[in-house]
Design a protein around this motif. Structure first.
Motif, short mmCIF file in Angstrom:
data_model
loop_
_atom_site.label_atom_id
_atom_site.label_comp_id
_atom_site.label_asym_id
_atom_site.label_seq_id
_atom_site.Cartn_x
_atom_site.Cartn_y
_atom_site.Cartn_z
N TYR A 136 -4.80 10.69 -10.53
CA TYR A 136 -4.37 9.43 -11.10
C TYR A 136 -4.50 8.34 -10.05
N VAL A 137 -4.86 7.14 -10.50
CA VAL A 137 -4.99 6.01 -9.59
C VAL A 137 -4.14 4.86 -10.13
N VAL A 138 -3.25 4.37 -9.28
CA VAL A 138 -2.46 3.20 -9.63
C VAL A 138 -3.22 1.99 -9.10
N LYS A 139 -3.71 1.15 -10.01
CA LYS A 139 -4.51 -0.01 -9.61
C LYS A 139 -3.64 -1.24 -9.38
N SER A 140 -2.55 -1.35 -10.11
CA SER A 140 -1.64 -2.48 -9.93
C SER A 140 -0.26 -2.06 -10.38
N TYR A 141 0.71 -2.86 -10.03
CA TYR A 141 2.07 -2.60 -10.44
C TYR A 141 2.76 -3.93 -10.67
N LYS A 166 0.84 -1.20 0.00
CA LYS A 166 0.00 0.00 0.00
C LYS A 166 0.87 1.25 0.00
N GLU A 167 1.95 1.20 0.75
CA GLU A 167 2.87 2.34 0.78
C GLU A 167 3.54 2.51 -0.58
N LEU A 168 3.93 1.40 -1.19
CA LEU A 168 4.56 1.45 -2.50
C LEU A 168 3.60 2.01 -3.55
N ILE A 169 2.34 1.60 -3.50
CA ILE A 169 1.34 2.12 -4.45
C ILE A 169 1.14 3.61 -4.24
N ALA A 170 1.16 4.06 -2.99
CA ALA A 170 1.02 5.49 -2.71
C ALA A 170 2.22 6.26 -3.29
N VAL A 171 3.41 5.70 -3.14
CA VAL A 171 4.60 6.35 -3.68
C VAL A 171 4.55 6.37 -5.21
N LEU A 172 4.12 5.26 -5.80
CA LEU A 172 4.01 5.21 -7.26
C LEU A 172 2.99 6.22 -7.77
N THR A 173 1.86 6.33 -7.09
CA THR A 173 0.84 7.29 -7.50
C THR A 173 1.38 8.72 -7.40
N ALA A 174 2.09 9.01 -6.33
CA ALA A 174 2.66 10.36 -6.17
C ALA A 174 3.70 10.63 -7.26
N ALA A 175 4.50 9.62 -7.61
CA ALA A 175 5.50 9.80 -8.65
C ALA A 175 4.86 10.04 -10.01
#
Length: 115
Positions: free
Chosen positions: A91-96, A71-80
């Motif tokens: 923007y929403v990151v649904k998967s990585y 969840k923290e990684l997805i938050a960081v990816l979304t912010a990036a």
């Protein structure tokens, strides 16, 4: 008077010599490149068949459970993504998916060319 047959034979001899020299140099270049490949290429360990091919009876995972780190990684990816694309859109990151060095370089090049 100059014999035309001798001139033609001399021209053919020069042509054949030139072609022979060109092909000889090309063969030397090819051998140098092959030698460089032998010295610079790293040997990869052979992959066992059990590791290379997934089992046929395995079913793909359809449900994804995120841990706190994910969840923290997805938050960081979304912010990036928001920071790099800018604007006021949400923007929403649904998967990585984690990628290796070559995949990351390819993705970076693709994004740089699109923006």
């Amino acid at each position: 008077m100059v014999d035309k047959g001798a001139v033609i034979l001399q021209g053919l001899a020069v042509t054949i010599e030139g072609l022979a020299i060109v092909f000889l140099i090309l063969v030397i270049i090819m051998l140098v490149i092959k030698a460089m490949e032998l010295f610079t290429m790293k040997k990869e360990a052979p992959v066992a068949e059990s590791e290379a091919a997934p089992a046929e009876h395995e079913q793909p995972v359809t449900e994804v459970v995120f841990s706190e780190d994910d969840k923290e990684l997805i938050a960081v990816l979304t912010a990036a993504v928001c920071a790099s694309l800018g604007g006021s859109k949400k923007y929403v990151v649904k998967s990585y998916k984690r990628v290796g060095a070559w995949g990351a370089a390819s993705l970076r090049e693709t994004l740089e060319n699109k923006i």
